[in-house]
Design a protein around this motif. Sequence first.
Motif, PDB file in Angstrom:
ATOM      1  N   TYR A 160      40.466  42.173  61.238  1.00 28.30           N
ATOM      2  CA  TYR A 160      40.541  40.737  60.928  1.00 28.30           C
ATOM      3  C   TYR A 160      39.134  40.252  60.651  1.00 28.30           C
ATOM      4  CZ  TYR A 160      41.891  35.797  61.629  1.00 28.30           C
ATOM      5  OH  TYR A 160      42.142  34.459  61.469  1.00 28.30           O
ATOM      6  N   ARG A 161      38.950  39.571  59.557  1.00 30.84           N
ATOM      7  CA  ARG A 161      37.652  38.974  59.228  1.00 30.84           C
ATOM      8  C   ARG A 161      37.904  37.597  58.634  1.00 30.84           C
ATOM      9  NH1 ARG A 161      32.251  40.630  57.689  1.00 30.84           N
ATOM     10  NH2 ARG A 161      31.372  38.984  56.383  1.00 30.84           N
ATOM     11  N   ASP A 162      37.106  36.633  59.071  1.00 33.38           N
ATOM     12  CA  ASP A 162      37.214  35.284  58.532  1.00 33.38           C
ATOM     13  C   ASP A 162      35.813  34.795  58.178  1.00 33.38           C
ATOM     14  OD1 ASP A 162      37.797  32.691  57.850  1.00 33.38           O
ATOM     15  OD2 ASP A 162      38.549  32.105  59.820  1.00 33.38           O
ATOM     16  N   ASP A 163      35.573  34.543  56.920  1.00 31.49           N
ATOM     17  CA  ASP A 163      34.322  33.934  56.468  1.00 31.49           C
ATOM     18  C   ASP A 163      34.577  32.440  56.335  1.00 31.49           C
ATOM     19  OD1 ASP A 163      32.845  36.348  56.325  1.00 31.49           O
ATOM     20  OD2 ASP A 163      33.783  36.813  54.401  1.00 31.49           O
ATOM     21  N   ALA A 164      34.688  31.779  57.467  1.00 30.64           N
ATOM     22  CA  ALA A 164      35.030  30.363  57.517  1.00 30.64           C
ATOM     23  C   ALA A 164      33.860  29.509  57.027  1.00 30.64           C
ATOM     24  CB  ALA A 164      35.402  29.977  58.946  1.00 30.64           C
ATOM     25  N   VAL A 165      34.185  28.375  56.445  1.00 34.93           N
ATOM     26  CA  VAL A 165      33.179  27.459  55.907  1.00 34.93           C
ATOM     27  C   VAL A 165      33.485  26.048  56.399  1.00 34.93           C
ATOM     28  CG1 VAL A 165      32.200  26.443  53.813  1.00 34.93           C
ATOM     29  CG2 VAL A 165      32.908  28.840  53.815  1.00 34.93           C
ATOM     30  N   GLY A 166      32.455  25.405  56.929  1.00 31.64           N
ATOM     31  CA  GLY A 166      32.564  24.000  57.305  1.00 31.64           C
ATOM     32  C   GLY A 166      31.771  23.160  56.330  1.00 31.64           C
ATOM     33  N   THR A 167      32.339  22.049  55.897  1.00 27.04           N
ATOM     34  CA  THR A 167      31.687  21.174  54.922  1.00 27.04           C
ATOM     35  C   THR A 167      31.406  19.820  55.554  1.00 27.04           C
ATOM     36  OG1 THR A 167      32.910  22.277  53.155  1.00 27.04           O
ATOM     37  CG2 THR A 167      31.904  20.158  52.619  1.00 27.04           C
ATOM     38  N   MET A 168      30.149  19.404  55.442  1.00 30.31           N
ATOM     39  CA  MET A 168      29.738  18.095  55.940  1.00 30.31           C
ATOM     40  C   MET A 168      29.991  17.049  54.858  1.00 30.31           C
ATOM     41  SD  MET A 168      28.374  18.612  59.011  1.00 30.31           S
ATOM     42  CE  MET A 168      27.400  17.146  59.297  1.00 30.31           C
ATOM     43  N   ALA A 169      30.401  15.863  55.292  1.00 30.90           N
ATOM     44  CA  ALA A 169      30.606  14.732  54.381  1.00 30.90           C
ATOM     45  C   ALA A 169      30.616  13.466  55.227  1.00 30.90           C
ATOM     46  CB  ALA A 169      31.928  14.887  53.627  1.00 30.90           C
ATOM     47  N   PRO A 170      30.395  12.319  54.603  1.00 33.32           N
ATOM     48  CA  PRO A 170      30.448  11.074  55.375  1.00 33.32           C
ATOM     49  C   PRO A 170      31.891  10.717  55.745  1.00 33.32           C
ATOM     50  CG  PRO A 170      29.791  10.651  53.083  1.00 33.32           C
ATOM     51  CD  PRO A 170      29.970  12.126  53.238  1.00 33.32           C
ATOM     52  N   ASP A 171      32.062  10.157  56.952  1.00 31.42           N
ATOM     53  CA  ASP A 171      33.380   9.675  57.360  1.00 31.42           C
ATOM     54  C   ASP A 171      33.592   8.255  56.817  1.00 31.42           C
ATOM     55  OD1 ASP A 171      32.000   7.951  59.065  1.00 31.42           O
ATOM     56  OD2 ASP A 171      32.705   8.890  60.904  1.00 31.42           O
ATOM     57  N   ASP A 172      34.646   7.585  57.269  1.00 32.27           N
ATOM     58  CA  ASP A 172      34.975   6.235  56.779  1.00 32.27           C
ATOM     59  C   ASP A 172      33.873   5.223  57.054  1.00 32.27           C
ATOM     60  OD1 ASP A 172      37.370   7.271  55.927  1.00 32.27           O
ATOM     61  OD2 ASP A 172      38.507   6.534  57.656  1.00 32.27           O
ATOM     62  N   GLN A 173      33.051   5.484  58.059  1.00 31.24           N
ATOM     63  CA  GLN A 173      31.967   4.565  58.403  1.00 31.24           C
ATOM     64  C   GLN A 173      30.608   5.059  57.890  1.00 31.24           C
ATOM     65  OE1 GLN A 173      33.056   4.850  62.389  1.00 31.24           O
ATOM     66  NE2 GLN A 173      34.838   3.540  62.084  1.00 31.24           N
ATOM     67  N   GLY A 174      30.620   6.109  57.057  1.00 28.67           N
ATOM     68  CA  GLY A 174      29.400   6.612  56.468  1.00 28.67           C
ATOM     69  C   GLY A 174      28.614   7.583  57.340  1.00 28.67           C
ATOM     70  N   ARG A 175      29.156   7.957  58.497  1.00 30.95           N
ATOM     71  CA  ARG A 175      28.476   8.911  59.386  1.00 30.95           C
ATOM     72  C   ARG A 175      28.746  10.327  58.915  1.00 30.95           C
ATOM     73  NH1 ARG A 175      31.315   6.664  64.716  1.00 30.95           N
ATOM     74  NH2 ARG A 175      32.998   7.334  63.351  1.00 30.95           N
ATOM     75  N   PRO A 176      27.716  11.196  58.924  1.00 29.57           N
ATOM     76  CA  PRO A 176      27.974  12.586  58.538  1.00 29.57           C
ATOM     77  C   PRO A 176      28.803  13.303  59.607  1.00 29.57           C
ATOM     78  CG  PRO A 176      25.652  12.268  59.117  1.00 29.57           C
ATOM     79  CD  PRO A 176      26.319  10.931  59.211  1.00 29.57           C
ATOM     80  N   VAL A 177      29.842  13.978  59.154  1.00 36.54           N
ATOM     81  CA  VAL A 177      30.732  14.725  60.052  1.00 36.54           C
ATOM     82  C   VAL A 177      31.100  16.049  59.392  1.00 36.54           C
ATOM     83  CG1 VAL A 177      31.731  12.629  61.070  1.00 36.54           C
ATOM     84  CG2 VAL A 177      32.848  13.696  59.112  1.00 36.54           C
ATOM     85  N   VAL A 178      31.576  16.999  60.194  1.00 38.36           N
ATOM     86  CA  VAL A 178      32.189  18.200  59.625  1.00 38.36           C
ATOM     87  C   VAL A 178      33.570  17.734  59.169  1.00 38.36           C
ATOM     88  CG1 VAL A 178      32.946  20.569  60.007  1.00 38.36           C
ATOM     89  CG2 VAL A 178      30.897  19.725  61.160  1.00 38.36           C
ATOM     90  N   ALA A 179      33.670  17.426  57.903  1.00 34.74           N
ATOM     91  CA  ALA A 179      34.880  16.809  57.371  1.00 34.74           C
ATOM     92  C   ALA A 179      35.983  17.806  57.073  1.00 34.74           C
ATOM     93  CB  ALA A 179      34.537  16.036  56.092  1.00 34.74           C
ATOM     94  N   HIS A 180      35.601  19.068  56.847  1.00 30.88           N
ATOM     95  CA  HIS A 180      36.607  20.059  56.485  1.00 30.88           C
ATOM     96  C   HIS A 180      36.141  21.431  56.949  1.00 30.88           C
ATOM     97  CE1 HIS A 180      38.587  22.732  53.302  1.00 30.88           C
ATOM     98  NE2 HIS A 180      39.566  22.289  54.050  1.00 30.88           N
ATOM     99  N   VAL A 181      37.041  22.186  57.523  1.00 32.59           N
ATOM    100  CA  VAL A 181      36.785  23.587  57.854  1.00 32.59           C
ATOM    101  C   VAL A 181      37.839  24.407  57.124  1.00 32.59           C
ATOM    102  CG1 VAL A 181      36.711  25.332  59.672  1.00 32.59           C
ATOM    103  CG2 VAL A 181      35.744  23.055  60.091  1.00 32.59           C
ATOM    104  N   GLN A 182      37.351  25.312  56.289  1.00 34.97           N
ATOM    105  CA  GLN A 182      38.240  26.198  55.547  1.00 34.97           C
ATOM    106  C   GLN A 182      38.205  27.573  56.197  1.00 34.97           C
ATOM    107  OE1 GLN A 182      40.204  25.704  52.467  1.00 34.97           O
ATOM    108  NE2 GLN A 182      41.013  27.528  53.437  1.00 34.97           N
ATOM    109  N   LEU A 183      39.312  27.950  56.822  1.00 39.39           N
ATOM    110  CA  LEU A 183      39.444  29.307  57.356  1.00 39.39           C
ATOM    111  C   LEU A 183      39.880  30.203  56.199  1.00 39.39           C
ATOM    112  CD1 LEU A 183      41.290  28.577  60.721  1.00 39.39           C
ATOM    113  CD2 LEU A 183      38.831  28.636  60.261  1.00 39.39           C
ATOM    114  N   ARG A 184      39.284  31.381  56.105  1.00 36.97           N
ATOM    115  CA  ARG A 184      39.601  32.310  55.021  1.00 36.97           C
ATOM    116  C   ARG A 184      39.837  33.710  55.590  1.00 36.97           C
ATOM    117  NH1 ARG A 184      34.755  31.054  50.940  1.00 36.97           N
ATOM    118  NH2 ARG A 184      33.653  31.859  52.718  1.00 36.97           N
ATOM    119  N   PRO A 185      40.842  33.846  56.456  1.00 38.66           N
ATOM    120  CA  PRO A 185      41.059  35.142  57.105  1.00 38.66           C
ATOM    121  C   PRO A 185      41.610  36.202  56.156  1.00 38.66           C
ATOM    122  CG  PRO A 185      42.783  33.602  57.716  1.00 38.66           C
ATOM    123  CD  PRO A 185      41.786  32.828  56.897  1.00 38.66           C
TER     124      PRO A 185
END
Length: 160
Positions: free
Chosen positions: A87-112
């Motif tokens: 099992y291998r997962d090269d997961a990627v997390g993407t930062m983006a602003p939330d509804d109030q403009g704060r940077p958050v990890v908005a999306h995590v893409q698991l790619r197992p």
Amino acid sequence: MAEHLASITWQRGSDAFLDRRYHRAHQWQFDGGATVAASSSPHVVPLPYSDAAAVDPEEAFVAALSSCHMLWFLDLACRDGWRVDHYRDDAVGTMAPDDQGRPVVAHVQLRPVTRFDPAHAPSQEALEALHHRAHAACFLANSVRTRIDCAPVLETAPAA
């Protein structure tokens, strides 16, 4: 329920600090004894004040989600009689602003990518259902909106 402990330690050293030019390298120590070199992300705090070789909180968040998913996936596959070989997962997390403009990890893409013993392998449909069940069971995927409290303690150095 179980408690999970982590001690996070940072020491100023000889950095002036108040000029905002101080290192962000620190250590994570876990209750089982593992120690991990940690730092701010060089994407957030530029080098040399970050340590690119250390784990940053955003990477750790992505890794924790991926690891939790994998552990549930392996357990469910085993229970269903599917023999996982790799099992291998090269997961990627993407930062983006939330509804109030704060940077958050908005999306995590698991790619197992999962390799099975051919005699004990699911169909593509069963594989997708297995991943769906693992996601639904993952403690961390279900905790992303966790309440976080802070109980600060003030210490001051003795006067010189």
